[in-house]
Design an enzyme around this catalytic site. Structure first.
Site, PDB file in Angstrom:
ATOM      1  N   TYR A 137       7.145  12.423   9.492  1.00 32.48           N
ATOM      2  CA  TYR A 137       6.727  13.705  10.050  1.00 32.48           C
ATOM      3  C   TYR A 137       7.812  14.759   9.956  1.00 32.48           C
ATOM      4  O   TYR A 137       7.545  15.945   9.867  1.00 32.48           O
ATOM      5  CB  TYR A 137       6.244  13.548  11.500  1.00 32.48           C
ATOM      6  CG  TYR A 137       4.753  13.579  11.493  1.00 32.48           C
ATOM      7  CD1 TYR A 137       4.051  12.498  10.979  1.00 32.48           C
ATOM      8  CD2 TYR A 137       4.051  14.719  11.877  1.00 32.48           C
ATOM      9  CE1 TYR A 137       2.684  12.541  10.871  1.00 32.48           C
ATOM     10  CE2 TYR A 137       2.686  14.761  11.768  1.00 32.48           C
ATOM     11  CZ  TYR A 137       2.002  13.685  11.271  1.00 32.48           C
ATOM     12  OH  TYR A 137       0.656  13.748  11.138  1.00 32.48           O
ATOM     13  N   ASP A 168       0.798  -1.218   0.000  1.00 26.57           N
ATOM     14  CA  ASP A 168       0.000   0.000   0.000  1.00 26.57           C
ATOM     15  C   ASP A 168       0.833   1.270   0.000  1.00 26.57           C
ATOM     16  O   ASP A 168       0.593   2.198  -0.761  1.00 26.57           O
ATOM     17  CB  ASP A 168      -0.859  -0.010   1.256  1.00 26.57           C
ATOM     18  CG  ASP A 168      -2.299   0.193   0.888  1.00 26.57           C
ATOM     19  OD1 ASP A 168      -2.718  -0.348  -0.155  1.00 26.57           O
ATOM     20  OD2 ASP A 168      -2.984   0.919   1.636  1.00 26.57           O
ATOM     21  N   ARG A 221      -5.834  16.470  12.651  1.00 26.81           N
ATOM     22  CA  ARG A 221      -4.896  17.588  12.677  1.00 26.81           C
ATOM     23  C   ARG A 221      -3.594  17.189  13.340  1.00 26.81           C
ATOM     24  O   ARG A 221      -3.529  16.210  14.080  1.00 26.81           O
ATOM     25  CB  ARG A 221      -5.490  18.795  13.392  1.00 26.81           C
ATOM     26  CG  ARG A 221      -5.660  18.615  14.869  1.00 26.81           C
ATOM     27  CD  ARG A 221      -5.793  19.959  15.558  1.00 26.81           C
ATOM     28  NE  ARG A 221      -7.095  20.581  15.321  1.00 26.81           N
ATOM     29  CZ  ARG A 221      -7.456  21.730  15.871  1.00 26.81           C
ATOM     30  NH1 ARG A 221      -6.628  22.381  16.640  1.00 26.81           N
ATOM     31  NH2 ARG A 221      -8.638  22.249  15.637  1.00 26.81           N
ATOM     32  N   ALA A 261       3.823   1.685  -0.918  1.00 28.66           N
ATOM     33  CA  ALA A 261       4.529   1.876  -2.181  1.00 28.66           C
ATOM     34  C   ALA A 261       3.611   2.527  -3.205  1.00 28.66           C
ATOM     35  O   ALA A 261       3.966   3.499  -3.865  1.00 28.66           O
ATOM     36  CB  ALA A 261       5.047   0.538  -2.690  1.00 28.66           C
ATOM     37  N   LYS A 305       9.307   2.950  10.048  1.00 26.84           N
ATOM     38  CA  LYS A 305       8.918   2.401  11.338  1.00 26.84           C
ATOM     39  C   LYS A 305       8.046   1.178  11.085  1.00 26.84           C
ATOM     40  O   LYS A 305       7.454   1.093  10.013  1.00 26.84           O
ATOM     41  CB  LYS A 305       8.177   3.450  12.164  1.00 26.84           C
ATOM     42  CG  LYS A 305       6.792   3.759  11.575  1.00 26.84           C
ATOM     43  CD  LYS A 305       5.980   4.702  12.415  1.00 26.84           C
ATOM     44  CE  LYS A 305       4.625   4.874  11.744  1.00 26.84           C
ATOM     45  NZ  LYS A 305       3.756   5.822  12.377  1.00 26.84           N
ATOM     46  N   GLY A 352       9.570  15.251   7.562  1.00 29.69           N
ATOM     47  CA  GLY A 352       9.591  15.810   6.216  1.00 29.69           C
ATOM     48  C   GLY A 352       8.449  16.778   5.964  1.00 29.69           C
ATOM     49  O   GLY A 352       8.351  17.360   4.886  1.00 29.69           O
ATOM     50  N   ARG A 374       0.536  24.840  12.690  1.00 30.80           N
ATOM     51  CA  ARG A 374      -0.353  23.760  12.276  1.00 30.80           C
ATOM     52  C   ARG A 374       0.324  23.005  11.140  1.00 30.80           C
ATOM     53  O   ARG A 374       0.519  23.549  10.059  1.00 30.80           O
ATOM     54  CB  ARG A 374      -1.710  24.309  11.852  1.00 30.80           C
ATOM     55  CG  ARG A 374      -2.747  23.216  11.682  1.00 30.80           C
ATOM     56  CD  ARG A 374      -4.146  23.794  11.677  1.00 30.80           C
ATOM     57  NE  ARG A 374      -4.297  24.697  10.554  1.00 30.80           N
ATOM     58  CZ  ARG A 374      -5.012  25.819  10.574  1.00 30.80           C
ATOM     59  NH1 ARG A 374      -5.651  26.175  11.661  1.00 30.80           N
ATOM     60  NH2 ARG A 374      -5.088  26.578   9.516  1.00 30.80           N
ATOM     61  N   HIS A 418       7.044  10.194  15.952  1.00 32.04           N
ATOM     62  CA  HIS A 418       6.704  11.491  15.350  1.00 32.04           C
ATOM     63  C   HIS A 418       6.707  12.634  16.366  1.00 32.04           C
ATOM     64  O   HIS A 418       7.400  13.631  16.204  1.00 32.04           O
ATOM     65  CB  HIS A 418       5.323  11.438  14.697  1.00 32.04           C
ATOM     66  CG  HIS A 418       5.185  10.368  13.677  1.00 32.04           C
ATOM     67  ND1 HIS A 418       6.224   9.984  12.866  1.00 32.04           N
ATOM     68  CD2 HIS A 418       4.117   9.592  13.312  1.00 32.04           C
ATOM     69  CE1 HIS A 418       5.812   9.021  12.050  1.00 32.04           C
ATOM     70  NE2 HIS A 418       4.534   8.765  12.309  1.00 32.04           N
ATOM     71  N   TYR A 422       0.358  30.766  13.354  1.00 34.62           N
ATOM     72  CA  TYR A 422      -0.267  31.971  13.871  1.00 34.62           C
ATOM     73  C   TYR A 422       0.106  32.214  15.322  1.00 34.62           C
ATOM     74  O   TYR A 422       0.464  31.307  16.056  1.00 34.62           O
ATOM     75  CB  TYR A 422      -1.778  32.004  13.655  1.00 34.62           C
ATOM     76  CG  TYR A 422      -2.572  30.846  14.177  1.00 34.62           C
ATOM     77  CD1 TYR A 422      -2.751  29.711  13.407  1.00 34.62           C
ATOM     78  CD2 TYR A 422      -3.192  30.914  15.418  1.00 34.62           C
ATOM     79  CE1 TYR A 422      -3.504  28.654  13.875  1.00 34.62           C
ATOM     80  CE2 TYR A 422      -3.956  29.863  15.887  1.00 34.62           C
ATOM     81  CZ  TYR A 422      -4.103  28.731  15.118  1.00 34.62           C
ATOM     82  OH  TYR A 422      -4.849  27.684  15.578  1.00 34.62           O
TER      83      TYR A 422
END
Lengths: 598, 593
Positions: free
Chosen positions: B280, B116, B443, B118, B249, B282, B476, B341, B484
């Site tokens: 994460y 998947d 998020r 890949a 991982k 990246g 974010r 992460h 912000y």
């Protein structure tokens, strides 16, 4: 929240953003005291006292320096029990109290306010003062009982005045309902009295008329002098002697110019003080009523993140920029006698500078803030000729349109050397700001219209990303910009990575654009200042000693300019101003920030 | 448990062939280039990244001719004479020949090509890099898996998931075709040295005797990592260029198994051949974190316990395991998200200023942070698991409703934790982490809450809890990348009402171009030997050391997770944990959508 809806004046409709429930308390208005009084309308008693109590309170706390304040308290204000004042002051809040106050206050003892606009037929009165008064009325910010009198030499009836005023009144964009109705009600409270500015008899007639309207109530009187400076004193004398309130307060709002140098300013102050106490004099600087100038202190003192930054350690320079995109346009007669330095720098820009640079005041009270401002002004070096660049606009033809030179203005002498542009470098020799240049720039007939404060921070020492910035590290520093007009905004320029696979850095803005965030119209500076004068809030008015200190900085320079007949550098109408401003900046290792944006 | 992670069976004595040694030597030379001479090279590196095209040429022109290096090693231009090469028919029309002197060849082998990840991430990322001209002139992509497939079938499979960037759609089809022509497939067992030897032969054919670098991407289950590494390293290493292996991982499930895995990998690979991906790192805003911190003076004085009250690292998904909980159940959210992460982001956030931006300097600082932290205690965490929930006529399954999950599973799908860094900069500042599946939003963000203003002049405007009106800095990470800063300002109008507004930078509004996927960045970094965003062995050890005691205790004591409804805001336990440390979660305050 309830507070908000019940007393909408100083804080009208709840914000659209007010959805965050837990901190609704943060909406409390620090002017609560005043708000109460205002909405309470008759509450002027309470209100006055509250003011008084603050002052005497602080005075007892050891404040020196301002004898005038305490002495001027009108006798009537003294018979209210101190405790009650204190309540008004300390009970920060509750809607209940406001309501109580309201019911309590609506009775026949309610004091009235009579506002007399002296010079009612003038331009400022028509364009700013009457509309501002109407806006305050429309928003229910004026006391229940009020009367507005126009006073001028022209012969006019009340109806003539109303007719004239009605042409410039507008309703707020955000709630147009009842506008016409409100307008009519407002106009019914407007009257006119024709008289000479130096005639005690004519003012005595005015006094009679005012008394009729006041109907024996406690009456407070506010005079707005919208007249040329040469008749200030005459009017003040007549108003004070013949038309002062017998049982309430009497206040006088004066507009610039407050003299044209230290001596004439001092003479004016001295003359005013023959008839008025210090705290009856409200010297307006309408820039101090601008939303973002008001917000400056909030930003500084209620955000921790700015606290460590606000000094020479982090700030490289501060720029105060004012520009207009039009010239004198046939009305240079007044201007020519003053010039841009007196007209904009010595008052508006210097006031903003003082607010920006002052130490943290003991409290937000007017006297505390003004004390700190005076300290800043007194720590500054008087301006030297070499720290100043002056310019004057010349005619320019662009796209078939020819724009006139300053001296083409018929009301301006052909050989006038009056600067229509000036740039200056100022320094505050105190521990916080030693060596930080404060640059000011003000001009007419430039390429745009704006007023802003720019704070340029130092570069990052030992920056890991130095290679990404080229050789001049100062080109990529953080910058905080507070745009006062147009399009109120606050933004912080930060360096960040351009999204993508590379490592390119870029300056972006962390920004707050008022038009996008706040849907409601921002009130005109005159509304705020008039309301403050009615409420006796002096924070935004200039005290005599402030004025003296401000003139002391500029007077030697102004004299030198005139004595040496320094020729201004000419710049084309609609241009970016004389290049001399860049050389002045370069001398202090500064680059004007406004050239970069837009 | 650990037994099933016996990574390297018994053959720890496996010899390392000399060719491999050579390679090692060589690759480390290459790696030295960007790393050691940092002042000059990172400039070139940065420039490389700025100019999309031809960065390999640029690299060689910036004083490090790759060919020259290999020649010095005496291993280039080796055995593979041109006559060894069997013509591959029309495939040979690939533009290899035209650019013979342009630069080394790059072969990327995706081991587990039918999986998947890949399909969804790796091939699309490679195509995006190709589309944007980031890959070297001469590259090929090999898929390797057990499934029998032809090259054509692989291309067909891949082509379905390739997309072109939104901002420049021209030539998309064209580019896609050309990309697919460079994709090949080799079917083989993951533990068969012969099959990898076959792959090696095919690669050699394509490489046509040129200096060639090889990158293996292991997109396979952890239990076969070591087998594959062994086979690939012994049989398919590059003889003339570098060989690198990207691993995803899980890197073990506790200190021991992770240590064992590392030990086994190191039998066949040297440290700098191992690229442990944490995707994460990246992400655009995680990359930007260091830029923000170190290139803006305004943040410098704020970045410590003097001004920062707490830091929150928040990750949430709005879906559950959705029938694929088999893998997850063995790990749980703490291992799946927190230990890697979130902890990585924390380390980046909290590290001291590194000597330079070089990978080793940054990773040194990150390890220091991890080693200054106290291992987590049971009372520092709250765990949860989602239960079934019906809303609007629709019912959402419980975690244990997933057929691949045991009915009595206690595996946490939600966890909140409070961590502390016992160094001078951060002593006493709680770092709160929260990660969960099947929550109400999706998020990932970093929230920094500043202290309240001491002696605030506007105190009366804030009510009794001054901490409710402090400044917050929010990064974010996803979705809708944004930065912000919450500030207090005056509500316009005649009163003096204060309000929290945002000084903000919404990426979508400021930058029109699409933000590259994290995999693109990481693949490119691996190709370029940039290790900044990959996890070093000692980092990994330190990370496990923090979590292992807690994970063991959770399992031994069979701690029952607090159940929360699918699609909710998670168990309330997270609030009590925060309250204990005098923190209020910033994402649930109702201010932000």
């Amino acid at each position: 929240m309830a507070t908000l809806s019940s007393t909408h004046c100083r804080s009208y409709s709840p914000l659209p953003s007010s959805s965050y429930a837990p901190s609704s308390s943060s909406y409390l208005c620090f002017k609560l005291g005043h708000r109460q009084r205002v909405s309470v309308s008759s509450g002027s008693k309470r209100f006055l006292q509250a003011k008084v109590s603050i002052q005497s309170h602080t005075n007892s706390g050891g404040r020196t320096h301002d004898g005038a304040v305490t002495t001027t308290v009108a006798p009537i204000e003294n018979d209210i029990p101190f405790k009650k004042l204190k309540d008004g002051l300390l009970s920060v809040s509750s809607s209940d109290e406001c309501k109580d106050a309201m019911t309590f206050d609506i009775n026949e003892n309610e004091p009235t306010v009579s506002i007399t606009v002296v010079g009612a037929s003038g331009d400022l009165a028509k364009k700013k003062i009457f509309p501002a008064l109407f806006a305050l009325y429309y928003e229910d910010c004026l006391p229940q009982q009020f009367t507005i009198y126009g006073y001028a030499r022209s012969k006019m009836t009340d109806a003539d005045l109303r007719n004239m005023v009605s042409k410039t009144l507008t309703c707020r964009i955000d709630k147009r309902e009842n506008c016409t109705e409100k307008m009519e009600q407002f106009l019914k409270k407007c009257f006119y009295h024709s008289g000479q500015y130096d005639s005690p008899e004519n003012f005595a007639e005015l006094d009679q008329k005012l008394k009729e309207h006041e109907g024996g109530r406690v009456s407070n009187r506010l005079f707005y002098l919208s007249i040329p400076p040469n008749i200030f004193i005459d009017s003040v004398r007549c108003a004070s002697l013949s038309a002062s309130s017998g049982n309430g307060w009497t206040r006088v709002i004066v507009e610039k110019p407050f003299g044209r140098d230290s001596e004439s300013s001092a003479a004016l102050t001295k003359a005013l003080k023959q008839y008025l106490e210090e705290d009856q004099i409200f010297r307006i600087d309408h820039y101090l009523g601008k939303e973002l100038v008001e917000n400056l202190s909030v930003l500084r003192f209620s955000n921790l993140i700015f606290e460590p930054l606000w000094s020479r350690q982090y700030i490289r320079n501060v720029q105060l920029i004012f520009s207009e995109d039009f010239g004198t346009e046939g009305r240079g007669g007044y201007f020519d006698n003053y010039g841009i330095i007196r007209d904009i720098m010595q008052n508006h820009l210097l006031q903003i500078l003082a607010l920006f640079a002052m130490e943290t005041p003991v409290s937000l009270d007017a006297e505390d803030i003004r004390n700190e401002k005076v300290k800043v002004l007194r720590s500054m070096r008087p301006l030297q000729l070499e720290n100043m660049v002056v310019g004057q606009y010349k005619s320019h033809t662009k796209g078939g349109v020819t724009y006139p030179a300053y001296t083409d203005d018929k009301t301006v002498p052909d050989d006038s050397l009056t600067p229509t542009f000036a740039a200056a470098a100022l320094f505050i020799d105190n521990a916080r700001w030693d060596g930080v240049p404060f640059l000011m720039k003000a001009g007419k007939a430039l390429h745009n219209k704006r007023a802003e404060i720019r704070v340029q921070f130092r570069h990052v020492p030992g920056n890991l990303y130095n290679q990404n910035f080229g050789t001049d590290l100062d080109r990529a520093t953080n910058e905080l910009v507070i745009r006062v007009q147009p399009d109120e905004a606050i933004y912080l320029k930060i360096n960040n990575k351009v999204p993508g696979l590379g490592m390119r850095l870029d300056r972006s803005n962390l920004n707050l654009h008022y038009a996008a965030r706040y849907s409601k119209e921002i009130p005109d500076a005159y509304e705020r200042l008039l309301l403050d004068a009615v409420e006796g809030e002096r924070r935004l008015f200039i005290r005599s000693d402030e004025l003296d200190a401000a003139w002391a900085l500029f007077t030697p320079l102004l004299k030198e300019l005139e004595e040496k007949k320094i020729i201004p550098e000419y710049y084309p109408y609609g241009s970016r101003g004389p290049v001399g401003a860049h050389y002045l900046a370069a001398k202090y290792n500064v680059r004007w920030g406004d050239g970069v944006d837009q | 448990m650990a037994s099933q992670f016996g990574y390297c069976s018994s053959s720890s004595t496996t010899f390392t062939p000399s060719s491999f040694k050579n390679e090692t030597h060589l690759s480390s030379r290459f790696n030295i280039v960007p790393r050691k001479s940092h002042s000059s090279t990172s400039i070139s590196l940065i420039r490389l990244r700025i100019r999309p095209r031809k960065h390999f040429q640029l690299k060689s022109s910036s004083g490090h001719p790759l060919n020259a290096v290999s020649l010095q090693d005496g291993t280039a231009g080796v055995p593979l004479a041109k006559n060894d090469m069997e013509p591959q028919g029309k495939e040979e029309s690939l533009p290899f020949s035209q650019s013979e002197n342009v630069g080394p060849h790059l072969s990327i082998t995706i081991v587990g090509a039918s999986g998947d990840l890949a399909k969804k991430k790796i091939f699309p990322a490679l195509f995006a890099l190709y589309y944007e001209d980031w890959l070297p002139e001469n590259f090929i992509v090999f898929g390797y898996a057990r499934t029998k497939m032809t090259d054509e079938e692989l291309r067909n499979m891949i082509s379905r998931t390739l997309t072109c960037r939104i901002d420049q759609r021209e030539n998309c089809e064209d580019k896609m075709d050309r990309f697919l022509k460079r994709c090949f497939y080799h079917s083989g067992q993951y533990d068969s040295e012969e099959h990898f030897a076959e792959l090696n032969r095919k690669l050699q054919e394509k490489e046509a005797g040129k200096l060639s670098n090889r990158l293996f991407y292991l997109s396979i289950p952890p239990n076969i990592f070591v087998n594959v590494v062994k086979c690939a390293s012994l049989r398919a290493s590059s003889t003339s260029g570098w060989t690198r292996v990207i691993v995803e991982k899980p890197f073990g499930r506790d200190s021991e198994s992770s240590g064992e895995l590392t030990r086994c990998l190191k039998l066949y690979l040297t440290e700098d051949q191992i690229f442990r991906i944490d995707h994460y790192l990246g992400k655009e805003l995680v990359e930007n974190l260091s830029v923000l911190r170190f290139s803006n003076l305004v943040f410098e004085p704020l970045w410590s316990r003097n001004y920062i009250r707490n830091v929150q690292l928040i990750f949430s998904e709005d879906f559950g395991t959705e029938g694929r909980g088999g893998y997850f159940d063995n790990y749980g959210i703490i291992r799946d998200i927190m230990q890697n992460h979130l902890l990585q982001i924390l380390a980046l956030f909290a590290m001291e200023t590194p000597v330079s931006l070089d990978a080793e300097d940054i990773r040194n600082e990150k390890v220091k942070v991890l080693r200054s932290m106290r291992p987590l205690q049971l009372e520092d965490v709250a765990v949860g698991q989602y239960k079934g929930h019906s809303k609007g006529g629709k019912s959402y399954p419980a975690y244990t409703d997933d057929p691949t999950v045991p009915n009595n599973s206690l595996t946490p799908t939600f966890a909140a934790a409070a961590l502390f860094i016992n160094n001078a900069r951060w002593d006493g500042v709680p770092f709160l982490m929260k990660a969960g599946k099947a929550l109400h939003t999706k998020r990932a963000e970093i929230r920094v809450q500043f202290r309240h203003v001491p002696g605030n002049l506007y105190k009366r405007n804030f009510g009794t809890d001054l901490d409710k009106a402090t400044n917050d800095l929010v990064l974010r990470v996803q979705p809708d990348e944004a930065i912000y800063l919450k500030i207090n300002n005056k509500v316009p109008g005649l009163g003096m009402r204060l309000d929290r507004s945002d000084l903000n930078l919404l990426y979508r509004a400021r930058y029109s171009r699409e933000i590259p996927d994290a995999y693109e960045r990481l693949l490119l970094d691996a190709v370029e030997g940039e290790r900044r965003l990959f996890i070093r062995s000692d980092e990994l050890d330190a990370a496990w050391a923090l979590f292992t005691p807690l994970l063991k205790e959770l399992e031994q004591k069979k701690i029952v997770p607090e159940l929360y409804p699918y699609g909710s805001r998670g168990p309330v336990g997270a609030h009590y944990l925060a309250a204990k440390h005098n923190v209020r979660w910033g994402d649930l305050s109702g201010e932000d959508s």
